[in-house]
Design an enzyme around this catalytic site. Sequence first.
Site, PDB file in Angstrom:
ATOM      1  N   HIS B 290       0.886  -1.163   0.000  1.00 25.68           N
ATOM      2  CA  HIS B 290       0.000   0.000   0.000  1.00 25.68           C
ATOM      3  C   HIS B 290       0.923   1.211   0.000  1.00 25.68           C
ATOM      4  O   HIS B 290       1.891   1.241   0.760  1.00 25.68           O
ATOM      5  CB  HIS B 290      -0.902   0.016   1.239  1.00 25.68           C
ATOM      6  CG  HIS B 290      -1.965   1.064   1.177  1.00 25.68           C
ATOM      7  ND1 HIS B 290      -1.715   2.396   1.461  1.00 25.68           N
ATOM      8  CD2 HIS B 290      -3.275   1.008   0.833  1.00 25.68           C
ATOM      9  CE1 HIS B 290      -2.830   3.087   1.298  1.00 25.68           C
ATOM     10  NE2 HIS B 290      -3.790   2.279   0.916  1.00 25.68           N
ATOM     11  N   ARG B 441      -2.962  -9.000  -7.066  1.00 24.63           N
ATOM     12  CA  ARG B 441      -4.218  -9.470  -6.490  1.00 24.63           C
ATOM     13  C   ARG B 441      -5.339  -8.441  -6.674  1.00 24.63           C
ATOM     14  O   ARG B 441      -5.160  -7.259  -6.385  1.00 24.63           O
ATOM     15  CB  ARG B 441      -3.986  -9.717  -4.994  1.00 24.63           C
ATOM     16  CG  ARG B 441      -5.196 -10.161  -4.209  1.00 24.63           C
ATOM     17  CD  ARG B 441      -4.833 -10.249  -2.728  1.00 24.63           C
ATOM     18  NE  ARG B 441      -4.541  -8.936  -2.159  1.00 24.63           N
ATOM     19  CZ  ARG B 441      -5.441  -8.146  -1.610  1.00 24.63           C
ATOM     20  NH1 ARG B 441      -6.701  -8.508  -1.559  1.00 24.63           N
ATOM     21  NH2 ARG B 441      -5.071  -6.977  -1.114  1.00 24.63           N
TER      22      ARG B 441
END
Lengths: 116, 621
Positions: B290, B441
């Site tokens: 992130h 993902r």
Amino acid sequence: MAKNLGRLFSLVMGLSEPKLGLSTARSVSVNSARRLICSSATRQQGSPKSQGEAISETQEKIQSEKEQDNGDGDGDGEDEGDEPDLNKETGEVGGPRGPEPTRYGDWERNGRCYDF
Amino acid sequence: VPGMLYISRSCGASNLLRIKRSSFSHNPLIEIYKPLRTRIESCLRDGSTKYFDFAVIGSGVAGLRYALEVAKHGTVAVITKAEPHESNTNYAQGGVSAVLCPSDSVESHMQDTIIAGAYLCDEETVKSSISSLAHVQVVCTEGPDRIRELIAMGASFDHGEDGNLHLAREGGHSHRRIVHAADMTGREIERALLEAVLNDPNIYVFQHHFAIDLLTSQDGSETVCHGVDILNTETKEVIRFISKVTLLASGGVGHIYPTTTNPPVATGDGMAMAHRAQAVISNMEFVQFHPTALADEGLPISPTKTRENAFLITEAVRGDGGILYNLDMQRFMPFYDERAELAPRDVVARGIDDQLKKRNEKYVLLDISHKPREKILSHFPNIAAECLRYGLDITSQPIPVVPAAHYMCGGVRAGLQGETNVCCLYVAGEVACTGLHGANRLASNSLLEALVFARRAVQPSIDRMKSSLLDRCASDCWDRPVYPTSLGTSVLEKIVRRTREVRKELQLIMWKYVGIVRSTIRLKTAEQRIGELELEWEAYLFQQGWEPTMVGLEACEMRNLFCCAKLVVSSALARHESRGLHYTIDFPNLEESKRLPTIIFPCSTPMDSTWSSRQVHKQIC
């Protein structure tokens, strides 16, 4: 919000299983959970004195934002009456208040991203 | 093997990927002859062996879901290194994706997954990646049933006013399809599964039991798993679990990096054990970050305790006008993408990482202070409060941020039934590489993947279990690991302290040289530095009197971290293109011919290998 706290408390109770000897105090280990339980009871701690009034003003604002989020429902466009838990913006029952948590891609709650 | 992008240190690799279909009709260990009386005595001499039909390593969604099913057919041990709820599942707060809306479709979910995964580009090229497409299909098709089962087990998800499940729409999904429970979906699923597990008389949960190495033997060219050696971290006792079938569901490996959203248990234990057990590992170069976690080093008051898992600043801050600056207050995103701060998360992560590496700095700044104070405090009270604790007022100062490692797309290579190339060993969840995620993902697909593959591994496991014979003397066939009590407390404390330092050094090497923007030279530097650090640490250990069969929690986690770090580096070096989460400046473009998984074959006869790459126990019969 109250429902979430209720869910968290039942989580804590449910996890203290004698079979495993789990301790209640350690069961709820996610930071945000602790914050949820503690925020309505205590004020923010630990800010340096040198920042003085600006800090305490900000603290009060954060406190009142969290209290609003906790269940007043004032001024954020929600119905009172039949469905106090309904979020008009997202159509969700029992979920978080305010705008759609995933509106910018990740899952956010009051600014913290908790998943993506 | 044609059609595979791979690296191999081994000798004959042709057998390793084919999963034997023939039933395992006898246990070779029974053929050891000993007079009956001696056999019984030698079996009884050592009491610290447990026998189960199924052993499950890990207590997240994959492990628990599997345990609940196989428990209908045999005894199950669920082995977990901390408290049962400590798992990446518990921190997966967002949601689970599934096709549950009439206007949605499995095809759409598949397509979103494939696009996110940067894995396949069109129908025609599907054939060479056929196993991945099949994995995508089964997950998207079987998802809805797995969600319904969870609800039947008592998991409580949010609803809309019409009484149906409230489905959110998350980045990358073209339909609303995320099922969630407020902001604690993972926790709710974990709670429901754990409750069912604790109520199941056939399931035995062993908490604070750390898995050391899988117990394996060679049956001709095939490796067979017989169970796992465990360290009870509370009593310091080593226990041998002999099981007919083993499921590895040990989760992620975030702690190879210094900033991660993963809880402390995520040290890649399963991937390392599987690699040492000769299982094939795949796609370890694809690590998801992130872009903006709160960087503690940039706070005016340093937190007294190191944060265990990262505080992520939502993309909504950028969405609402937040600007990214380097420490010279230069706005850098426009140089990387015309969308600047509003570019996709992975692009922003790369921009930040590039700035940090070029300028040799520890964090960048995310500034929202130019927005009205009221708005900042009403939209982001959580960030405001957290920063204020450490002396930062986000209404007047920028927020220090740094990317955080979040999810490992790679892992132990799994077939459609969760099977591995090691007989009787299955995998599910983040530890597995099923091919679903490809090179990146799609949001909320990880809980789903765990549920689907845990369920799929059930029937083959039951069939395998039923055709296995348990040899109670199998437990004597390997050396026993020992807890190093003989070294004495003060030496052990020194070793633990040094190991903690070494872990930090490894994390810094990984972040500095195997970050988001990579290069061949940095990766090679990482390979060298990690190799040196590992040898240095092992030398220190053995100097202090440590022996190869000794085991301790910190040391075993460290050897697993070394093992996984090396897998990530090797995989990254092997991929001569940029795809999804793997970006390298030496091969910055996507190469169609390289659209294949990275496979690491184990080495059957390791030469000059380190302690981290060998199983702790030697087979002695």
